[in-house]
Design a protein around this motif. Structure first.
Motif, PDB file in Angstrom:
ATOM      1  N   GLU A  67       0.817  -1.202   0.000  1.00  9.29           N
ATOM      2  CA  GLU A  67       0.000   0.000   0.000  1.00  9.29           C
ATOM      3  C   GLU A  67       0.858   1.262   0.000  1.00  9.29           C
ATOM      4  OE1 GLU A  67      -2.717  -0.194   3.222  1.00  9.29           O
ATOM      5  OE2 GLU A  67      -3.809  -1.924   2.429  1.00  9.29           O
ATOM      6  N   LYS A  68       2.100   1.146   0.399  1.00 11.22           N
ATOM      7  CA  LYS A  68       2.977   2.299   0.433  1.00 11.22           C
ATOM      8  C   LYS A  68       4.374   1.901  -0.012  1.00 11.22           C
ATOM      9  CE  LYS A  68       4.130   1.700   5.321  1.00 11.22           C
ATOM     10  NZ  LYS A  68       4.168   2.347   6.652  1.00 11.22           N
ATOM     11  N   ALA A  69       5.162   2.887  -0.407  1.00  7.60           N
ATOM     12  CA  ALA A  69       6.531   2.630  -0.838  1.00  7.60           C
ATOM     13  C   ALA A  69       7.393   2.230   0.350  1.00  7.60           C
ATOM     14  CB  ALA A  69       7.098   3.876  -1.507  1.00  7.60           C
ATOM     15  N   GLU A  70       8.323   1.321   0.106  1.00  3.18           N
ATOM     16  CA  GLU A  70       9.251   0.880   1.147  1.00  3.18           C
ATOM     17  C   GLU A  70      10.671   1.261   0.748  1.00  3.18           C
ATOM     18  OE1 GLU A  70       8.623  -3.043   2.978  1.00  3.18           O
ATOM     19  OE2 GLU A  70       7.029  -3.329   1.495  1.00  3.18           O
ATOM     20  N   SER A  71      11.450   1.687   1.741  1.00  2.99           N
ATOM     21  CA  SER A  71      12.846   2.052   1.485  1.00  2.99           C
ATOM     22  C   SER A  71      13.686   0.798   1.338  1.00  2.99           C
ATOM     23  CB  SER A  71      13.385   2.911   2.636  1.00  2.99           C
ATOM     24  OG  SER A  71      12.677   4.118   2.736  1.00  2.99           O
ATOM     25  N   ILE A  72      14.524   0.775   0.292  1.00  2.00           N
ATOM     26  CA  ILE A  72      15.350  -0.416   0.020  1.00  2.00           C
ATOM     27  C   ILE A  72      16.762   0.020  -0.360  1.00  2.00           C
ATOM     28  CG2 ILE A  72      13.446  -1.948  -0.605  1.00  2.00           C
ATOM     29  CD1 ILE A  72      15.504  -0.527  -3.402  1.00  2.00           C
ATOM     30  N   LYS A  73      17.630  -0.961  -0.514  1.00  2.00           N
ATOM     31  CA  LYS A  73      18.970  -0.734  -1.053  1.00  2.00           C
ATOM     32  C   LYS A  73      19.333  -1.930  -1.909  1.00  2.00           C
ATOM     33  CE  LYS A  73      21.275  -2.582   3.113  1.00  2.00           C
ATOM     34  NZ  LYS A  73      22.249  -2.309   4.190  1.00  2.00           N
ATOM     35  N   VAL A  74      20.126  -1.684  -2.955  1.00  2.00           N
ATOM     36  CA  VAL A  74      20.564  -2.763  -3.846  1.00  2.00           C
ATOM     37  C   VAL A  74      22.068  -2.630  -4.057  1.00  2.00           C
ATOM     38  CG1 VAL A  74      18.345  -2.902  -5.023  1.00  2.00           C
ATOM     39  CG2 VAL A  74      20.126  -1.425  -5.945  1.00  2.00           C
ATOM     40  N   LYS A  75      22.722  -3.746  -4.299  1.00  2.00           N
ATOM     41  CA  LYS A  75      24.152  -3.733  -4.567  1.00  2.00           C
ATOM     42  C   LYS A  75      24.418  -3.005  -5.887  1.00  2.00           C
ATOM     43  CE  LYS A  75      26.723  -6.038  -1.512  1.00  2.00           C
ATOM     44  NZ  LYS A  75      27.957  -5.458  -0.918  1.00  2.00           N
ATOM     45  N   GLU A  76      25.277  -2.008  -5.834  1.00  2.00           N
ATOM     46  CA  GLU A  76      25.564  -1.204  -7.019  1.00  2.00           C
ATOM     47  C   GLU A  76      26.171  -2.031  -8.141  1.00  2.00           C
ATOM     48  OE1 GLU A  76      27.652   3.077  -8.140  1.00  2.00           O
ATOM     49  OE2 GLU A  76      28.287   2.009  -6.329  1.00  2.00           O
ATOM     50  N   ILE A  77      27.060  -2.948  -7.817  1.00  2.00           N
ATOM     51  CA  ILE A  77      27.720  -3.781  -8.835  1.00  2.00           C
ATOM     52  C   ILE A  77      26.698  -4.635  -9.571  1.00  2.00           C
ATOM     53  CG2 ILE A  77      29.306  -5.704  -9.189  1.00  2.00           C
ATOM     54  CD1 ILE A  77      31.071  -4.563  -7.008  1.00  2.00           C
ATOM     55  N   ALA A  78      25.794  -5.261  -8.806  1.00  2.00           N
ATOM     56  CA  ALA A  78      24.772  -6.121  -9.408  1.00  2.00           C
ATOM     57  C   ALA A  78      23.834  -5.306 -10.282  1.00  2.00           C
ATOM     58  CB  ALA A  78      23.997  -6.847  -8.312  1.00  2.00           C
ATOM     59  N   LEU A  79      23.465  -4.121  -9.823  1.00  3.05           N
ATOM     60  CA  LEU A  79      22.567  -3.255 -10.582  1.00  3.05           C
ATOM     61  C   LEU A  79      23.216  -2.813 -11.893  1.00  3.05           C
ATOM     62  CD1 LEU A  79      19.996  -1.576 -10.855  1.00  3.05           C
ATOM     63  CD2 LEU A  79      21.095   0.199  -9.465  1.00  3.05           C
ATOM     64  N   LYS A  80      24.474  -2.388 -11.843  1.00  2.00           N
ATOM     65  CA  LYS A  80      25.180  -1.954 -13.045  1.00  2.00           C
ATOM     66  C   LYS A  80      25.315  -3.095 -14.053  1.00  2.00           C
ATOM     67  CE  LYS A  80      27.997   1.901 -11.331  1.00  2.00           C
ATOM     68  NZ  LYS A  80      29.378   2.376 -11.082  1.00  2.00           N
ATOM     69  N   LYS A  81      25.513  -4.288 -13.548  1.00  2.00           N
ATOM     70  CA  LYS A  81      25.657  -5.453 -14.422  1.00  2.00           C
ATOM     71  C   LYS A  81      24.372  -5.693 -15.208  1.00  2.00           C
ATOM     72  CE  LYS A  81      27.665 -10.054 -14.119  1.00  2.00           C
ATOM     73  NZ  LYS A  81      28.141 -11.105 -13.198  1.00  2.00           N
ATOM     74  N   ILE A  82      23.236  -5.589 -14.521  1.00  2.00           N
ATOM     75  CA  ILE A  82      21.943  -5.780 -15.174  1.00  2.00           C
ATOM     76  C   ILE A  82      21.689  -4.681 -16.196  1.00  2.00           C
ATOM     77  CG2 ILE A  82      19.436  -5.691 -14.787  1.00  2.00           C
ATOM     78  CD1 ILE A  82      19.910  -7.215 -12.183  1.00  2.00           C
ATOM     79  N   LEU A  83      21.975  -3.444 -15.813  1.00  2.00           N
ATOM     80  CA  LEU A  83      21.747  -2.315 -16.726  1.00  2.00           C
ATOM     81  C   LEU A  83      22.630  -2.409 -17.961  1.00  2.00           C
ATOM     82  CD1 LEU A  83      21.513   0.609 -14.146  1.00  2.00           C
ATOM     83  CD2 LEU A  83      19.636  -0.405 -15.438  1.00  2.00           C
TER      84      LEU A  83
END
Length: 202
Positions: free
Chosen positions: A34-50
């Protein structure tokens, strides 16, 4: 096709310390939340996907003990360094319609050239609306059998009939025309000859 998995962790500490540990802050929303939740993701993993799949990739999002479907809604970057500073992720259910921009890859341009034709691409992405499981990551269009004057419209994208276009109804993604190389060479030769004759006349 192997599903792309992005691990997402709940962000309890709102300080900047986790950035030093290689994480990017963000929020997740949608689905049953119902509402947004604060999260964090590994920068390396994110860059790899992008780097490999682009921003519009469909994701399997591992969030705690649950794995949900979703996609990256928005990425904010530092203007000078282009460093990712924030990410928005949207959860979607399988029966939920979503709007995505899907890249188009045109195949068979070599065959067109052999027939003295060329493909003029007007738009390399299609904005579509449909269920996330039915929207492909990339739209492949074979243009090898096209003729001069043919156009690539939404109908030629060969998507599931339930997927609708969010672009203009008459959107032309590409058009096939005659090659103009020979005419350009001929015009250049004519211009050169005219200039040479003018010099001789002087």
């Amino acid at each position: 096709m192997e599903q792309i998995i992005l691990d997402v962790e709940q962000r309890v500490n709102k300080t900047r310390k986790f950035r030093e540990e290689g994480f990017v802050p963000g929020v997740v929303y949608g689905g049953k939340s119902e509402k947004a939740e604060s999260i964090k993701v590994k920068e390396i993993a994110l860059k790899k996907i992008l780097s490999k799949h682009g921003m519009n990739a469909k994701l399997g999002i591992q969030f705690g003990d649950e794995k949900k479907s979703g996609f990256i809604k928005e990425i904010q970057r530092q203007p000078l360094t282009n460093k990712i500073v924030h990410i928005d992720i949207q959860f979607v259910s399988k029966d939920q319609n979503v709007k995505l921009q899907v890249p188009i890859v045109f195949k068979g341009e070599e065959e067109l050239v052999s027939k003295q034709l060329q493909l003029n691409v007007n738009k390399q992405e299609a904005e579509v609306l449909g269920k996330i499981d039915l929207i492909p990551e990339v739209i492949h269009v074979d243009v090898s059998q096209k003729n001069a004057g043919d156009t690539i419209t939404f109908k030629e994208l060969n998507l599931d009939e339930s997927i609708k276009s969010h672009d203009k109804l008459d959107e032309v993604y590409a058009a096939v025309t005659n090659l103009v190389i020979e005419k350009e060479i001929e015009d250049e030769a004519t211009t050169t000859t005219t200039e040479t004759e003018a010099v001789k006349a002087e």
